[in-house]
Design a protein around this motif. Structure first.
Motif, short mmCIF file in Angstrom:
data_model
loop_
_atom_site.label_atom_id
_atom_site.label_comp_id
_atom_site.label_asym_id
_atom_site.label_seq_id
_atom_site.Cartn_x
_atom_site.Cartn_y
_atom_site.Cartn_z
N GLY A 1 15.93 27.43 67.36
CA GLY A 1 14.70 28.15 67.07
C GLY A 1 14.89 29.64 66.81
O GLY A 1 13.93 30.39 66.77
N TRP A 2 16.13 30.07 66.62
CA TRP A 2 16.38 31.47 66.29
C TRP A 2 17.67 31.58 65.47
O TRP A 2 18.52 30.72 65.52
CB TRP A 2 16.44 32.36 67.52
N PHE A 3 17.71 32.68 64.70
CA PHE A 3 18.89 32.99 63.89
C PHE A 3 19.67 34.12 64.55
O PHE A 3 19.08 34.95 65.24
CB PHE A 3 18.47 33.49 62.49
N PRO A 4 20.97 34.21 64.30
CA PRO A 4 21.72 35.37 64.79
C PRO A 4 21.23 36.64 64.08
O PRO A 4 20.85 36.61 62.91
CB PRO A 4 23.17 35.08 64.38
N ARG B 1 25.32 29.24 52.42
CA ARG B 1 26.07 30.10 51.50
C ARG B 1 25.78 31.59 51.75
O ARG B 1 26.69 32.40 51.82
CB ARG B 1 25.74 29.73 50.05
N LEU B 2 24.49 31.92 51.88
CA LEU B 2 24.10 33.31 52.07
C LEU B 2 24.68 33.93 53.34
O LEU B 2 25.02 35.10 53.38
CB LEU B 2 22.58 33.45 52.11
N THR B 3 24.77 33.11 54.38
CA THR B 3 25.24 33.61 55.67
C THR B 3 26.71 33.35 55.92
O THR B 3 27.24 33.72 56.97
CB THR B 3 24.42 32.99 56.82
N ASN B 4 27.35 32.69 54.95
CA ASN B 4 28.76 32.34 55.08
C ASN B 4 28.99 31.56 56.38
O ASN B 4 29.88 31.87 57.17
CB ASN B 4 29.65 33.59 55.02
N SER B 5 28.14 30.56 56.59
CA SER B 5 28.16 29.78 57.82
C SER B 5 28.38 28.31 57.52
O SER B 5 28.31 27.87 56.37
CB SER B 5 26.83 29.95 58.57
N SER B 6 28.61 27.54 58.57
CA SER B 6 28.84 26.10 58.42
C SER B 6 27.51 25.34 58.48
O SER B 6 26.48 25.88 58.93
CB SER B 6 29.75 25.60 59.54
N ALA B 7 27.55 24.09 58.07
CA ALA B 7 26.38 23.23 58.17
C ALA B 7 25.95 23.08 59.62
O ALA B 7 24.76 23.03 59.93
CB ALA B 7 26.67 21.87 57.55
N GLN B 8 26.93 23.03 60.52
CA GLN B 8 26.62 22.92 61.95
C GLN B 8 25.89 24.16 62.46
O GLN B 8 24.95 24.05 63.24
CB GLN B 8 27.90 22.70 62.78
N ASP B 9 26.30 25.35 61.99
CA ASP B 9 25.60 26.58 62.36
C ASP B 9 24.13 26.51 61.96
O ASP B 9 23.24 26.81 62.75
CB ASP B 9 26.23 27.80 61.68
N VAL B 10 23.88 26.10 60.73
CA VAL B 10 22.50 26.02 60.22
C VAL B 10 21.70 25.01 61.04
O VAL B 10 20.55 25.27 61.41
CB VAL B 10 22.48 25.69 58.71
#
Length: 105
Positions: A69-72, A53-62
């Motif tokens: 091992g890294w975040f955008p 929710r915070l990153t406005n991303s999909s479950a697959q992104d998470v």
């Protein structure tokens, strides 16, 4: 974005003081404080749905972030602000950013 900016301003001093080594030591006064070391730990502390929710991303992104091992980099402000609200922190290296000590080398 506005909410993330407010959180970041409010908690950036705590986050910086506890996660940045100066002269080889953490200047933070919390003796048992230990920054989270992996994306999996960050996701666990914040909760998969909250990260999504915070990153406005999909479950697959998470899931990918956990596996890679890294975040955008564009998630740094909002996730570190959310961690600070929970009195937690993670190194900038989890976003593939160089720490101050690394930049000096």
């Amino acid at each position: 974005e506005k909410m993330a900016a407010n959180y970041f301003e409010r908690y950036s001093a705590l986050l910086y003081s506890c996660t940045t080594k100066l002269f080889g030591v953490y200047p933070c006064s919390m003796s048992d404080f230990k920054p989270l070391e992996t994306t999996a730990e960050v996701i666990e502390v914040l909760g998969r749905e909250n990260v999504k929710r915070l990153t406005n991303s999909s479950a697959q992104d998470v899931s990918n972030w956990k596996n890679f091992g890294w975040f955008p980099a564009n998630t740094y402000v909002v996730l570190t602000a959310a961690l600070a609200l929970k009195s937690q922190a993670a190194p900038a290296s989890l976003w593939r950013m160089r720490e101050a000590a690394q930049a000096a080398e």
